[in-house]
Enzyme design. Structure first.
Site, PDB file in Angstrom:
ATOM      1  N   ASP A  10       0.788  -1.216  -0.030  1.00 49.72           N
ATOM      2  CA  ASP A  10       0.078   0.015   0.149  1.00 49.72           C
ATOM      3  C   ASP A  10       0.739   1.365   0.110  1.00 49.72           C
ATOM      4  O   ASP A  10       1.421   1.539   0.845  1.00 49.72           O
ATOM      5  CB  ASP A  10      -0.817   0.127   1.125  1.00 49.72           C
ATOM      6  CG  ASP A  10      -1.516  -1.558   1.533  1.00 49.72           C
ATOM      7  OD1 ASP A  10      -1.013  -2.501   0.937  1.00 49.72           O
ATOM      8  OD2 ASP A  10      -2.776  -1.566   1.963  1.00 49.72           O
ATOM      9  N   GLU A  41      -4.784   2.259  -2.463  1.00 51.97           N
ATOM     10  CA  GLU A  41      -5.888   2.884  -2.040  1.00 51.97           C
ATOM     11  C   GLU A  41      -5.492   3.842  -0.734  1.00 51.97           C
ATOM     12  O   GLU A  41      -6.413   4.810  -0.485  1.00 51.97           O
ATOM     13  CB  GLU A  41      -6.593   1.918  -1.348  1.00 51.97           C
ATOM     14  CG  GLU A  41      -5.970   1.121  -0.005  1.00 51.97           C
ATOM     15  CD  GLU A  41      -6.996   0.934   0.980  1.00 51.97           C
ATOM     16  OE1 GLU A  41      -8.203   0.770   0.611  1.00 51.97           O
ATOM     17  OE2 GLU A  41      -6.858   0.660   2.039  1.00 51.97           O
ATOM     18  N   ASN A  42      -4.149   4.097  -0.554  1.00 49.77           N
ATOM     19  CA  ASN A  42      -3.831   5.158   0.421  1.00 49.77           C
ATOM     20  C   ASN A  42      -2.825   6.189  -0.074  1.00 49.77           C
ATOM     21  O   ASN A  42      -2.502   7.147   0.622  1.00 49.77           O
ATOM     22  CB  ASN A  42      -3.215   4.413   1.842  1.00 49.77           C
ATOM     23  CG  ASN A  42      -3.888   3.385   2.416  1.00 49.77           C
ATOM     24  OD1 ASN A  42      -3.421   2.133   2.411  1.00 49.77           O
ATOM     25  ND2 ASN A  42      -5.039   3.860   2.829  1.00 49.77           N
ATOM     26  N   ASN A  68     -10.727  -0.944   1.195  1.00 54.69           N
ATOM     27  CA  ASN A  68     -11.666  -0.560   1.798  1.00 54.69           C
ATOM     28  C   ASN A  68     -11.765   1.184   1.590  1.00 54.69           C
ATOM     29  O   ASN A  68     -13.052   1.689   1.909  1.00 54.69           O
ATOM     30  CB  ASN A  68     -11.522  -0.885   3.404  1.00 54.69           C
ATOM     31  CG  ASN A  68     -10.226  -0.255   3.861  1.00 54.69           C
ATOM     32  OD1 ASN A  68      -9.017  -0.613   3.439  1.00 54.69           O
ATOM     33  ND2 ASN A  68     -10.220   0.344   5.019  1.00 54.69           N
ATOM     34  N   HIS A  69     -10.715   1.782   1.049  1.00 52.87           N
ATOM     35  CA  HIS A  69     -10.935   3.107   0.856  1.00 52.87           C
ATOM     36  C   HIS A  69     -11.035   3.344  -0.507  1.00 52.87           C
ATOM     37  O   HIS A  69     -10.875   4.740  -0.807  1.00 52.87           O
ATOM     38  CB  HIS A  69      -9.556   3.951   1.523  1.00 52.87           C
ATOM     39  CG  HIS A  69      -9.465   3.910   3.064  1.00 52.87           C
ATOM     40  ND1 HIS A  69     -10.441   4.252   3.694  1.00 52.87           N
ATOM     41  CD2 HIS A  69      -8.260   3.581   3.725  1.00 52.87           C
ATOM     42  CE1 HIS A  69     -10.052   4.077   5.057  1.00 52.87           C
ATOM     43  NE2 HIS A  69      -8.800   3.629   5.117  1.00 52.87           N
ATOM     44  N   HIS A 150      -7.158  -7.951   0.144  1.00 62.20           N
ATOM     45  CA  HIS A 150      -6.974  -6.788   1.246  1.00 62.20           C
ATOM     46  C   HIS A 150      -7.876  -6.778   2.264  1.00 62.20           C
ATOM     47  O   HIS A 150      -9.052  -6.792   2.273  1.00 62.20           O
ATOM     48  CB  HIS A 150      -7.503  -5.491   0.339  1.00 62.20           C
ATOM     49  CG  HIS A 150      -7.034  -4.075   0.962  1.00 62.20           C
ATOM     50  ND1 HIS A 150      -5.843  -3.669   0.789  1.00 62.20           N
ATOM     51  CD2 HIS A 150      -7.917  -3.143   1.795  1.00 62.20           C
ATOM     52  CE1 HIS A 150      -5.994  -2.615   1.564  1.00 62.20           C
ATOM     53  NE2 HIS A 150      -7.083  -2.177   2.088  1.00 62.20           N
ATOM     54  N   HIS A 175      -3.224  -4.241   3.054  1.00 62.80           N
ATOM     55  CA  HIS A 175      -4.085  -3.338   4.334  1.00 62.80           C
ATOM     56  C   HIS A 175      -3.479  -2.938   5.717  1.00 62.80           C
ATOM     57  O   HIS A 175      -3.647  -2.187   6.055  1.00 62.80           O
ATOM     58  CB  HIS A 175      -5.571  -3.942   4.483  1.00 62.80           C
ATOM     59  CG  HIS A 175      -6.326  -3.397   5.541  1.00 62.80           C
ATOM     60  ND1 HIS A 175      -6.699  -2.102   5.254  1.00 62.80           N
ATOM     61  CD2 HIS A 175      -6.583  -3.903   6.629  1.00 62.80           C
ATOM     62  CE1 HIS A 175      -7.638  -1.819   6.103  1.00 62.80           C
ATOM     63  NE2 HIS A 175      -7.391  -2.826   7.010  1.00 62.80           N
ATOM     64  N   HIS A 177      -0.419  -3.020   6.404  1.00 67.93           N
ATOM     65  CA  HIS A 177       0.907  -2.223   6.234  1.00 67.93           C
ATOM     66  C   HIS A 177       2.023  -2.737   6.995  1.00 67.93           C
ATOM     67  O   HIS A 177       3.108  -2.035   6.832  1.00 67.93           O
ATOM     68  CB  HIS A 177       0.457  -0.661   6.810  1.00 67.93           C
ATOM     69  CG  HIS A 177      -0.440  -0.083   5.780  1.00 67.93           C
ATOM     70  ND1 HIS A 177      -0.351   1.306   5.808  1.00 67.93           N
ATOM     71  CD2 HIS A 177      -1.291  -0.315   5.027  1.00 67.93           C
ATOM     72  CE1 HIS A 177      -1.521   1.710   4.916  1.00 67.93           C
ATOM     73  NE2 HIS A 177      -1.889   0.750   4.371  1.00 67.93           N
TER      74      HIS A 177
HETATM   75 FE   FE2 Z   1      -6.737  -0.713   3.590  1.00 63.90          FE
END
Ligand code: FE2
Length: 257
Positions: A10, A41-42, A68-69, A150, A175, A177
């Site tokens: 990520d 996603e981040n 999720n983001h 994820h 997810h 990290h």
């Molecule tokens: Fe995530």
């Protein structure tokens, strides 16, 4: 022939994007990487903007996966509809824009990439990721299939790895990290790791300023997430895939600082 596939953890914030831009191309050249999947996603901490998707592609990503983001930045919605190289979890329900599976050209061969989201402690509204994987694998299949799962729970990630063992080339977790030390090849030939780690600031809580995270755990108002400052890392795994079997013969964790 052995294909070298790089999965990158990520990417967090502008600092993470910049670190990727600085290092990914040269690393791919150095390690003879044929295909690269980056979880993005981040990139905007919570979500990703369309111009950041472009930045990840120019940095060397072939496919960008999310989690999720996915819808953290609403501006991404039309891009999800139009861009086949940008994947969101395939087990989102039918009303969600975009797609979670694609088959992509890589020289003489094709590679399928699937993005799934876990339900344990993460997304209770998603469809079952295990049966979603079954459904997608019944359709058109490429020589290699890669799965970015994820998810929060290591149990759910390991279960997915064993469930898909021998049916896909590699399964990796994103997810959380924090890279896990369990990269391995399962008995039927699927490469696996529970979490790749992340791409972003080293001195941070999952990429975020530590003071801000601590304030949240003390019960205060952490405010909008701010990416931490300082030196960055790019973490991921190289999976060596054998074109004669479609399966994995090597998995190596990498950490580029
Ligand atoms: Fe995530």
């Amino acid at each position: 022939m052995i294909y070298h596939i790089l999965a990158v953890g990520d990417v967090v914030g502008e600092q993470g994007v910049k670190h990727l831009e600085r290092h990914l191309r040269s690393f791919k050249k150095l390690r003879d990487i044929h295909f690269t999947v980056v979880n993005g996603e981040n990139a905007s901490n919570v979500g990703i903007m369309p111009d950041q998707v472009e930045q990840l592609y120019s940095a060397g990503a072939d496919v960008v996966t999310l989690g999720n983001h996915t819808f953290g930045k609403q501006q991404i919605v039309s891009r999800l509809e139009d861009d086949p190289y940008l994947l969101r979890p395939a087990n989102y329900t039918g009303r969600a824009p975009g797609r979670g599976y694609g088959i992509f050209d890589c020289g003489h061969i094709q590679i399928g990439v699937m993005n799934l989201i876990g339900r344990c402690g993460l997304d209770f509204n998603a469809d079952n990721p295990f049966t979603t994987a079954d459904r997608l694998l019944k359709g058109e299949k490429a020589l290699f299939t890669l799965v970015d799962f994820h998810a929060e729970a290591t149990s759910e990630k390991l279960a997915m790895g064993y469930y898909l063992d021998g049916r896909v080339s590699a399964v990796w977790g994103t997810h959380t990290h924090v890279p896990t030390a369990d990269e391995q090849i399962f008995p039927k030939g699927t490469g696996y790791i529970s979490d790749l780690g992340m791409t972003g600031p080293i001195r941070s809580v999952l990429g975020i300023r530590p003071e801000q995270s601590i304030e949240g755990f003390l019960g205060g108002l952490p405010g909008r997430y701010q990416t931490a400052d300082g030196a960055c890392k790019m973490q991921g795994v190289i999976f060596d895939l054998d074109s004669s079997t479609g399966l994995c013969v090597g998995a190596e964790r990498v950490d580029i600082r």
